[in-house]
Scaffold this motif. Structure first.
Motif, PDB file in Angstrom:
ATOM      1  N   CYS A  75       0.839  -1.207   0.000  1.00 22.32           N
ATOM      2  CA  CYS A  75       0.000   0.000   0.000  1.00 22.32           C
ATOM      3  C   CYS A  75       0.875   1.260   0.000  1.00 22.32           C
ATOM      4  O   CYS A  75       1.983   1.269   0.536  1.00 22.32           O
TER       5      CYS A  75
ATOM      6  N   ARG B   3      -7.790   2.362  -3.807  1.00 18.28           N
ATOM      7  CA  ARG B   3      -7.141   1.082  -4.115  1.00 18.28           C
ATOM      8  C   ARG B   3      -6.227   0.658  -2.972  1.00 18.28           C
ATOM      9  O   ARG B   3      -6.190  -0.521  -2.593  1.00 18.28           O
TER      10      ARG B   3
ATOM     11  N   ASP C  98      -8.319  -0.729  -0.179  1.00 20.90           N
ATOM     12  CA  ASP C  98      -8.752  -2.094  -0.460  1.00 20.90           C
ATOM     13  C   ASP C  98      -7.619  -3.088  -0.266  1.00 20.90           C
ATOM     14  O   ASP C  98      -7.825  -4.188   0.256  1.00 20.90           O
TER      15      ASP C  98
END
Length: 358
Positions: A39, A70, A73
């Motif tokens: 991430c 994104r 997630d």
């Protein structure tokens, strides 16, 4: 109010915030950067805020600002993965929740020194730079994540059974942008009791704005619920009920992310649909078996619509799962053909449970 327009009540929070709970008390920002290595964290380690208690010690929780949806997630995929010996929970959160914690003392001012000498702890002193000195040089926490390798000889990709832990796409349902989560409810609590508990708040759509959360890993109520409110003022009023009682139990109240609530509504709808399926209870499963491993094994007799691997009270796999089939014929065929057949090195017991309409 229908909730189908683009009113401010349903506006999207543009910040990309997650909350992490269950951290080891000695965890640092660098540990979390490593844990969320896939991430992009806004401002790197400085985008990680650890919450502190009244004694300026870590609570085991942190808020992290991500670069995009994104990244949120991707972060959610680490839910219930391990840091060291502890599994951590990952939730979506909101900018207002982070701002509230910062006002309450949450800090991003520690956890960057390579040798960890700036790390505080539960043993005394403050948590942060210059926090009393004398802390040991600690090696990085070992054991991130969990072993996801499939059982040897199983795990071919059938492409038909979804991986529930990776199902983090956009929710179908829509929810209020002003939501709370209640934790510690009596399992017998009703929606009407929750409305009475929040009597000073405007609950969107009355009882329909209360969404109970089922723990499908144990196939029982979780004791948690989401509530959709009408305004930010209602959230403030609801938070004043934190640790007040419903019956003999005190209930914790937290601000919730609207996407989590929308997903809970999707899950509630899926649970209603599941009641029409026929269930087979599977016992004696290898603890490392995945949903796909089980689906492959069952496909010799019939293809399941859904598989739920159950867990015990401590969040550990129980060695059992529930498999759902469209027809009674398919479910009974599984019991007849697969009962006491081997999956890996263990034989599995299969018991027909019927469906909730019977």
């Amino acid at each position: 109010m229908s909730g189908r327009g683009r009113s401010p009540l349903f506006s999207r929070d543009e910040a990309h915030i997650i909350k992490v709970r269950g951290l080891p008390y000695e965890a640092t920002a660098l540990d979390l950067c490593k844990f969320f290595t896939e991430c992009k964290i806004r401002n790197g380690p400085r985008g990680i805020f650890f919450t502190l208690n009244d004694r300026k010690l870590p609570t085991g929780e942190a808020f992290i600002e991500m670069e995009s949806f994104r990244d949120v997630d991707l972060a959610m995929r680490r839910h219930r993965d391990r840091i060291g010996t502890r599994y951590v929970e990952v939730f979506e959160s909101r900018r207002s929740a982070l701002d509230r914690e910062i006002r309450g003392g949450a800090t991003n001012e520690f956890g960057f020194n390579e040798n960890r000498r700036d790390r505080g702890g539960r043993g005394g002193g403050s948590f942060g730079r210059g926090g009393g000195g004398g802390f040991r040089d600690r090696s990085p926490i070992r054991g991130f994540g969990r072993d996801r390798s499939p059982i040897r000889g199983f795990g071919r990709d059938t492409g038909r059974l979804r991986d529930r832990s990776r199902d983090r796409g956009p929710p179908v349902s829509e929810s209020s942008n002003h939501c709370i989560k209640l934790r510690g409810l009596p399992w017998s609590a009703t929606k009407e009791e929750i409305l009475d508990f929040l009597a000073d708040c405007h609950v969107l759509n009355g009882a329909d704005g209360v969404i109970f959360i089922m723990d499908d890993r144990r196939d029982k109520p979780s004791g948690d619920a989401y509530v959709e409110l009408e305004s930010e003022e209602d959230i403030t009023l609801a938070l004043k009920q934190h640790k007040k009682n419903i019956g003999s139990r005190y209930v914790e109240v937290f601000e919730a992310n609207s996407k989590d609530v929308a997903r809970a509504k999707d899950k509630e709808a899926a649970g209603s649909a599941r009641k029409s399926f026929f269930m087979v209870n599977l016992r004696g499963l290898p603890y490392s078996a995945t949903e796909r491993d089980i689906a492959d094994w069952l496909s010799e007799a019939a293809d399941p619509e859904e598989i739920i691997i159950t867990e015990d009270r401590r969040g550990r796999r129980s060695g059992q799962a529930n498999a759902y089939f469209k027809t009674e014929k398919e479910a009974k065929a599984v019991v007849k053909e697969m009962h006491k057949r081997d999956l890996g090195t263990r034989y599995i017991e299969c018991f027909f449970e019927g469906n909730d309409s019977e």
